[in-house]
Design a protein around this motif. Structure first.
Motif: not given
Length: 279
Positions: A178-201
């Motif tokens: 097991x290994x913990x990381x973050x953020x989640x990218x997809x959660x139950x078929x939906x994108x992480x709520x804080x991930x923008x469409x194509x952010x500057x980072x």
């Protein structure tokens, strides 16, 4: 004069008969689809890899990625930080050098999980059934604390990804790895709520997702990409209901089949995918 001409013809015929016979090869005119034999020397055949690669090059939304597939029917997954009595390896090259000759063949390996300045995990980490670090649900800065973060874990051929809160509430038995990381990218078929469409980072990034068949898809970008592009690749192409960001900038891949062994910067925990049988 006639005798001279006859003698010249005889000498020419004799010279032709003494030419050594070359090895026939195939010469194909581009676009003709017709092959003909010539007397040119045989070319040296190009060797082909003896082991098929579990990884492939893909393109999505103009970005280049390497996608590696782990199948429970063919592979086992484990985590590796370093030797039992020593400091973390900090690189895939040291991991590769430390493996014994009789160890199972590696299909591929990636870095996976956030870590401190010494390379030790800062979140949940289990190796060979031993928990070396507890689940981290604290708040803080950086990608790891971009809630929800998550845990990639498994026992035997059952591999899962859950948010940290879901893992805390519903997983009682300790997994094999097991290994913990973050953020989640997809959660139950939906994108992480804080991930923008194509952010500057943008950075070289890698992640893992589990599909409906229970297979683990590992992806690393070949150049800088945003979280949004990486997340959509998992959701829209790989169809993984849940996917977890593993790391960025330092992301690395070891693919023995193609002699790829990345070494960008010191890393922490590593995820190793082994062949169950000899490939």
């Amino acid at each position: 004069m006639k005798r001279l001409l006859a003698l010249a013809a005889l000498l020419a015929l004799t010279a032709c008969e003494k030419q050594p016979a070359g090895e026939p090869v195939i010469r194909t005119e581009i676009g003709s689809g017709v092959a003909e034999k010539t007397d040119a020397p045989s070319p040296t055949p190009t060797p082909t890899p003896s082991v098929a690669s579990a990884c492939e090059s893909v393109t999505f939304e103009g970005a280049a990625f390497t996608h590696c597939l782990a199948d429970p029917a063919k592979h086992r997954i484990l985590t590796d930080l370093g030797p039992d009595d020593g400091a973390p390896y900090r690189s895939l090259a040291k991991l590769a050098a430390a493996r014994s000759d009789d160890a199972p063949k590696v299909a591929f390996a990636m870095n996976g999980g956030m870590y401190d300045g010494e390379g030790k995990p800062i979140g949940y980490y289990v190796e060979n059934g031993d928990r070396l670090e507890e689940l981290n649900r604290a708040d803080g800065p950086g990608n790891f604390h971009m809630k929800p973060n998550g845990v990639f874990f498994g026992t035997g051929g059952k591999w899962q990804i859950r948010t940290a809160d879901d893992f805390y509430a519903n997983v009682g038995d300790r997994p094999d790895f097991g290994t913990q990381s973050g953020p989640m990218l997809v959660i139950k078929g939906k994108l992480h709520p804080k991930i923008s469409e194509d952010g500057p980072s943008k950075a070289i990034r890698n992640g893992v997702g589990i599909d409906a068949q229970g297979r683990a898809h590992f992806v690393i970008s070949d150049g800088p990409v945003s979280f949004g592009v990486l997340a959509r690749y998992f959701r829209d192409v790989l169809k993984t209901p849940d996917a977890l960001f593993l790391d960025g900038s330092v992301s690395a891949l070891w693919n023995p089949a193609t002699d790829r062994l990345d070494n960008r910067a010191p890393i922490g925990p590593m995820i190793v995918v082994e062949h169950k049988d000899k490939p």
